[in-house]
Design a protein around this motif. Structure first.
Motif, PDB file in Angstrom:
ATOM      1  N   GLU A 214     -55.499 -23.715  39.419  1.00  0.00           N
ATOM      2  CA  GLU A 214     -55.311 -23.032  40.865  1.00  0.00           C
ATOM      3  C   GLU A 214     -55.009 -23.042  42.109  1.00  0.00           C
ATOM      4  O   GLU A 214     -54.699 -23.726  43.297  1.00  0.00           O
ATOM      5  N   MET A 231     -42.206 -12.797  39.753  1.00  0.00           N
ATOM      6  CA  MET A 231     -43.635 -12.241  40.484  1.00  0.00           C
ATOM      7  C   MET A 231     -42.639 -11.130  41.462  1.00  0.00           C
ATOM      8  O   MET A 231     -42.719 -11.752  43.032  1.00  0.00           O
ATOM      9  N   GLY A 233     -43.842  -8.988  43.398  1.00  0.00           N
ATOM     10  CA  GLY A 233     -44.632  -8.371  44.632  1.00  0.00           C
ATOM     11  C   GLY A 233     -44.639  -9.851  45.544  1.00  0.00           C
ATOM     12  O   GLY A 233     -45.559  -9.424  46.713  1.00  0.00           O
ATOM     13  N   PHE A 235     -46.237 -12.000  46.236  1.00  0.00           N
ATOM     14  CA  PHE A 235     -47.516 -11.761  46.579  1.00  0.00           C
ATOM     15  C   PHE A 235     -48.297 -13.542  46.478  1.00  0.00           C
ATOM     16  O   PHE A 235     -47.480 -13.946  45.682  1.00  0.00           O
ATOM     17  N   GLU A 236     -49.962 -13.789  46.653  1.00  0.00           N
ATOM     18  CA  GLU A 236     -50.298 -15.102  46.609  1.00  0.00           C
ATOM     19  C   GLU A 236     -49.651 -14.998  44.649  1.00  0.00           C
ATOM     20  O   GLU A 236     -49.867 -14.505  43.774  1.00  0.00           O
ATOM     21  N   SER A 237     -49.904 -16.438  44.396  1.00  0.00           N
ATOM     22  CA  SER A 237     -49.587 -16.871  43.228  1.00  0.00           C
ATOM     23  C   SER A 237     -50.647 -16.344  41.886  1.00  0.00           C
ATOM     24  O   SER A 237     -51.701 -15.900  42.213  1.00  0.00           O
ATOM     25  N   LEU A 238     -50.384 -16.239  40.809  1.00  0.00           N
ATOM     26  CA  LEU A 238     -51.030 -15.544  39.347  1.00  0.00           C
ATOM     27  C   LEU A 238     -52.633 -16.278  39.562  1.00  0.00           C
ATOM     28  O   LEU A 238     -51.898 -17.881  39.190  1.00  0.00           O
ATOM     29  N   ASN A 239     -53.350 -16.486  38.962  1.00  0.00           N
ATOM     30  CA  ASN A 239     -54.352 -16.391  38.524  1.00  0.00           C
ATOM     31  C   ASN A 239     -54.090 -17.520  37.512  1.00  0.00           C
ATOM     32  O   ASN A 239     -53.083 -16.527  36.372  1.00  0.00           O
TER      33      ASN A 239
END
Lengths: 261, 261
Positions: A214, A231, A233, A235-239
């Motif tokens: 990450e 993605m 949403g 939003f912030e990138s995935l874990n």
């Protein structure tokens, strides 16, 4: 053989609690009923040299013949393991090799690999999920977490003991090894660009799929086809562990859903 | 308005560091540049009453008018937040409601819910992943982690501030609410039985999909259709956050892969 607790044993455990001590030691530690149960059912069981168990432990483990057994109080066990709550059992075993050439050729249909994944919880979770998805190989580059650190073993539920782990200096070395083993496609997951992992037909076709950390992602100069996880949403990138899980179970889906894409 | 650090503020932060203190307080804490950035871009920004920032912080945040600002040393900030390394910024805000009736009717195509999920890291990771998958609702039953505990906010990257969280006494109450909102299908994930989540056509059709906690699973008496995640590795069941991720991105896959099943 039932033996008594010696200073030598205590020193050995103390050493394994620090990162520095672990680097020098040819041993590693596995804690807790669930993890130790998995370990004792794995091929690594024969490498276990010592079991330290709580006097209160009521689970009937069977230890290999080569393994000495020490019974101690819960308090003592907690001190030896360095965790907050005693988990009833501690196993000491020879650290399995992670040298790429030390194992037979890989047999998995595709390889999941991580690049410089430093977080031990994420590293362990990906191992556990890869094992659940049916893989037996797990590849990683230097700069990743210590695959046999206690926290990684806890997070993975000791999955590493029934898998073949191979460590490479960098992605180039990893890729060269993959090519020698006839894994010809090389995919790098990317949060921003590339073909959708749900649409990429070749994703699991004798391929390696690399998950970046990450913190660093995968270096932009690395050679390989980019794939991305859509993605909606925004939003912030995935874990990293979630990204790996999505890729691993997209493979399971294609296997089990009768070849439907 | 730039103000000085007072004893009252210090007491408030100290209170929010304990679980007991958090229960009594109408406030919650958000830490770190990344999480606070998400929060300040969310509808919850107007609830922020106080920002404590390090003198070294160089990120240009814009705070709402209602928000007082205190500048302190890194050391002081670390003491106020209770984390090991200072994250540069702390925001204090009114705790958003989690009462089901306090929000407009849900608009998501399906609802992801967790039952008694106590682990804060897993709870936060599921929130973050649900937000990334495009959902705006997140439902949970009593006995789950505190949705506004600092650790949950860190794990979720503050996703809860741009979502509607609804807490229910138990699965019965949750289901009744779902039916009133016209979510008519009710699915319970189960590690051992049920239709494959990759084959179940109705899985995201005005439905609720419930993820159980790793420790308890979902009580066997709960009413609902069971769905399962196929697991070729035949290893320990998946971590709750990984199970939720697979379900959430199976939805994304069906959305984005042009309706292919």
């Amino acid at each position: 053989m039932l033996i008594g607790l010696t200073h030598r044993i205590e020193r050995q455990f103390a050493e394994l609690q620090s990162r520095h001590g672990r680097k020098k030691s040819p041993f590693c530690l596995c804690e807790g009923v669930r993890c130790c149960g998995e370990l004792l059912n794995s091929p690594a069981a024969s490498s276990v040299t010592l079991a330290v168990i709580s006097e209160k432990l009521r689970c009937g483990f069977e230890f290999p013949e080569s393994c000495d057994v020490v019974q101690v109080s819960d308090d003592k066990l907690q001190k030896l393991s360095g965790t907050v709550t005693s988990q009833g059992i501690l196993l000491l075993l020879r650290r399995p090799s992670v040298r790429p050439e030390d194992f037979p050729a890989p047999a998995d249909p595709f390889i999941i690999a991580v690049d410089q994944l430093g977080d031990p919880g994420n590293f362990g979770t990906i191992l556990r999920t890869a094992r659940a998805a049916g893989l037996r190989e797990f590849w990683f580059t230097a700069g990743s977490a210590d695959a046999y650190a206690p926290k990684v073993i806890r997070s993975s539920l000791a999955a590493q003991f029934s898998m073949q782990l191979r460590e490479f200096a960098d992605l180039d070395e990893l890729r060269q090894f993959a090519e020698r083993c006839n894994y010809k496609n090389f995919f790098l997951t990317d949060p921003h660009c590339g073909e959708s992992c749900f649409e990429c037909e070749a994703l699991f076709d004798r391929s390696v799929v690399v998950i970046g950390s990450e913190a660093h992602g995968i270096e932009s100069s690395a050679a390989g086809s980019r794939v991305t996880i859509p993605m909606p949403g925004n939003f912030e990138s995935l874990n990293a562990a979630q990204a790996a899980t999505i890729v691993l179970f997209e493979h399971v889906r294609r296997l089990t859903a009768g070849g439907k894409k």
